[in-house]
Design a protein around this motif. Structure first.
Motif, PDB file in Angstrom:
ATOM      1  N   UNK A 105      -0.925  41.559   6.978  1.00 16.53           N
ATOM      2  CA  UNK A 105      -1.308  42.964   7.101  1.00 16.53           C
ATOM      3  C   UNK A 105      -2.600  43.207   6.329  1.00 16.53           C
ATOM      4  N   UNK A 106      -3.410  44.131   6.847  1.00 15.68           N
ATOM      5  CA  UNK A 106      -4.668  44.430   6.169  1.00 15.68           C
ATOM      6  C   UNK A 106      -5.708  44.947   7.124  1.00 15.68           C
ATOM      7  N   UNK A 107      -6.940  45.105   6.622  1.00 14.35           N
ATOM      8  CA  UNK A 107      -8.065  45.619   7.406  1.00 14.35           C
ATOM      9  C   UNK A 107      -8.920  44.443   7.880  1.00 14.35           C
ATOM     10  N   UNK A 108      -9.283  44.476   9.161  1.00  8.93           N
ATOM     11  CA  UNK A 108     -10.059  43.400   9.761  1.00  8.93           C
ATOM     12  C   UNK A 108     -11.223  43.970  10.584  1.00  8.93           C
ATOM     13  N   UNK A 109     -12.271  43.176  10.715  1.00  6.19           N
ATOM     14  CA  UNK A 109     -13.274  43.430  11.752  1.00  6.19           C
ATOM     15  C   UNK A 109     -12.695  42.889  13.054  1.00  6.19           C
ATOM     16  N   UNK A 110     -12.814  43.642  14.137  1.00  4.02           N
ATOM     17  CA  UNK A 110     -12.257  43.158  15.396  1.00  4.02           C
ATOM     18  C   UNK A 110     -13.328  43.086  16.482  1.00  4.02           C
ATOM     19  N   UNK A 111     -13.042  42.252  17.461  1.00  5.68           N
ATOM     20  CA  UNK A 111     -13.818  42.176  18.700  1.00  5.68           C
ATOM     21  C   UNK A 111     -12.843  41.947  19.840  1.00  5.68           C
ATOM     22  N   UNK A 112     -13.023  42.682  20.940  1.00  5.96           N
ATOM     23  CA  UNK A 112     -12.177  42.484  22.125  1.00  5.96           C
ATOM     24  C   UNK A 112     -12.822  41.390  22.976  1.00  5.96           C
ATOM     25  N   UNK A 113     -12.139  40.269  23.108  1.00  2.00           N
ATOM     26  CA  UNK A 113     -12.693  39.110  23.806  1.00  2.00           C
ATOM     27  C   UNK A 113     -12.401  39.111  25.305  1.00  2.00           C
ATOM     28  N   UNK A 114     -11.220  39.592  25.663  1.00  2.00           N
ATOM     29  CA  UNK A 114     -10.843  39.514  27.086  1.00  2.00           C
ATOM     30  C   UNK A 114      -9.670  40.452  27.343  1.00  2.00           C
ATOM     31  N   UNK A 115      -9.552  40.880  28.584  1.00  2.20           N
ATOM     32  CA  UNK A 115      -8.438  41.738  29.005  1.00  2.20           C
ATOM     33  C   UNK A 115      -7.929  41.242  30.356  1.00  2.20           C
ATOM     34  N   UNK A 116      -6.637  41.012  30.433  1.00  5.93           N
ATOM     35  CA  UNK A 116      -6.021  40.585  31.684  1.00  5.93           C
ATOM     36  C   UNK A 116      -4.822  41.459  32.017  1.00  5.93           C
ATOM     37  N   UNK A 117      -4.100  41.091  33.054  1.00  5.16           N
ATOM     38  CA  UNK A 117      -2.934  41.860  33.510  1.00  5.16           C
ATOM     39  C   UNK A 117      -1.774  40.907  33.799  1.00  5.16           C
ATOM     40  N   UNK A 118      -0.585  41.278  33.328  1.00  3.00           N
ATOM     41  CA  UNK A 118       0.654  40.591  33.708  1.00  3.00           C
ATOM     42  C   UNK A 118       1.485  41.573  34.519  1.00  3.00           C
ATOM     43  N   UNK A 119       1.958  41.129  35.673  1.00  5.17           N
ATOM     44  CA  UNK A 119       2.698  42.008  36.562  1.00  5.17           C
ATOM     45  C   UNK A 119       4.197  41.741  36.498  1.00  5.17           C
ATOM     46  N   UNK A 120       4.950  42.804  36.702  1.00  2.00           N
ATOM     47  CA  UNK A 120       6.416  42.724  36.803  1.00  2.00           C
ATOM     48  C   UNK A 120       7.045  42.022  35.595  1.00  2.00           C
ATOM     49  N   UNK A 121       6.723  42.522  34.418  1.00  3.19           N
ATOM     50  CA  UNK A 121       7.285  41.966  33.185  1.00  3.19           C
ATOM     51  C   UNK A 121       8.590  42.698  32.868  1.00  3.19           C
ATOM     52  N   UNK A 122       9.623  41.935  32.549  1.00  3.96           N
ATOM     53  CA  UNK A 122      10.926  42.517  32.229  1.00  3.96           C
ATOM     54  C   UNK A 122      10.897  43.023  30.788  1.00  3.96           C
TER      55      UNK A 122
END
Length: 216
Positions: A105-122
């Motif tokens: 836990x704590x404070x971080x610098x972040x970067x969003x590298x990629x975004x995808x999609x998963x379908x029909x997740x239970x």
């Protein structure tokens, strides 16, 4: 009348001339070409390897491959270390294991590298489609970059985790209509905290504190 012996000599001479006219190698269209049993680029490559003068792109290709192998090795080691840190609980008639959080836990610098999609997740809310968001987190304390993957159920409810996450980007995209791809590459500061399931499993959650706005 020509003697028979002279006729034989004339015939032999003609055959010799015909043999001399047959080319030893295929006929070449250009006068400066030379017949090669090995293609030009292969000979050049062999020669460059012998002399240690490989083309820059070859060295770069090998370097990339080497880096990829090193990265895969590091990932494999990280997975093994994570598995070795699992805690097993021995009860009277059962053995159980719980997941432990892998990022402090704590404070971080972040970067969003990629975004995808998963379908029909239970999920506990039924079958849902999810966004899969991959972050890179940098800690000033450890000076290390750690990957984090977070799953968000796709929902338009204003109090859903997805909408709460997107609300952090309001100032950046105010007045615009965007897709999730617009978030890729965004940077800022975030807080990592832990949540626990009823079974005692610990999971990392991310709260976006601020987003760097390239327009300001």
């Amino acid at each position: 009348m020509i003697p028979k012996s002279l006729k034989k000599e004339i015939l032999l001479l003609g055959e010799c001339k015909a043999m001399l006219r047959k080319p030893k190698y295929p006929v070449l269209s250009q006068p400066n070409e030379v017949y090669r049993s090995v293609p030009v680029h292969e000979e050049d490559e062999i020669e460059s390897i012998k002399n240690g003068t490989e083309e820059p792109f070859t060295n770069q290709f090998n370097l990339v491959k080497s880096n990829d192998l090193e990265e895969e090795h590091n990932k494999s080691v990280a997975i093994k270390n994570s598995a070795m840190e699992r805690i097993f609980t021995f009860g009277d008639d059962f053995i159980s294991t719980v997941r432990t959080a892998k990022i402090a836990e704590g404070i971080y610098d972040f970067r969003i590298d990629d975004i995808g999609v998963k379908e029909n997740v239970d999920t506990q809310y039924g079958m849902k489609d999810q966004y899969v968001i991959k972050f890179s987190l940098y800690s000033e304390k450890t000076q290390q970059i750690t990957p984090l993957i977070v799953f968000y159920n796709i929902s338009s409810h204003q109090k859903s985790e997805l909408m709460m996450f997107l609300s952090a980007f309001k100032e950046v995209f105010k007045g615009q209509r965007i897709t999730m791809n617009y978030l890729i590459g965004k940077t800022g500061h975030a807080k990592i905290y832990h949540v626990f399931s009823e079974a005692g499993n610990a999971f990392e959650k991310i709260e976006i504190l601020n987003v760097e706005n390239p327009n300001t």
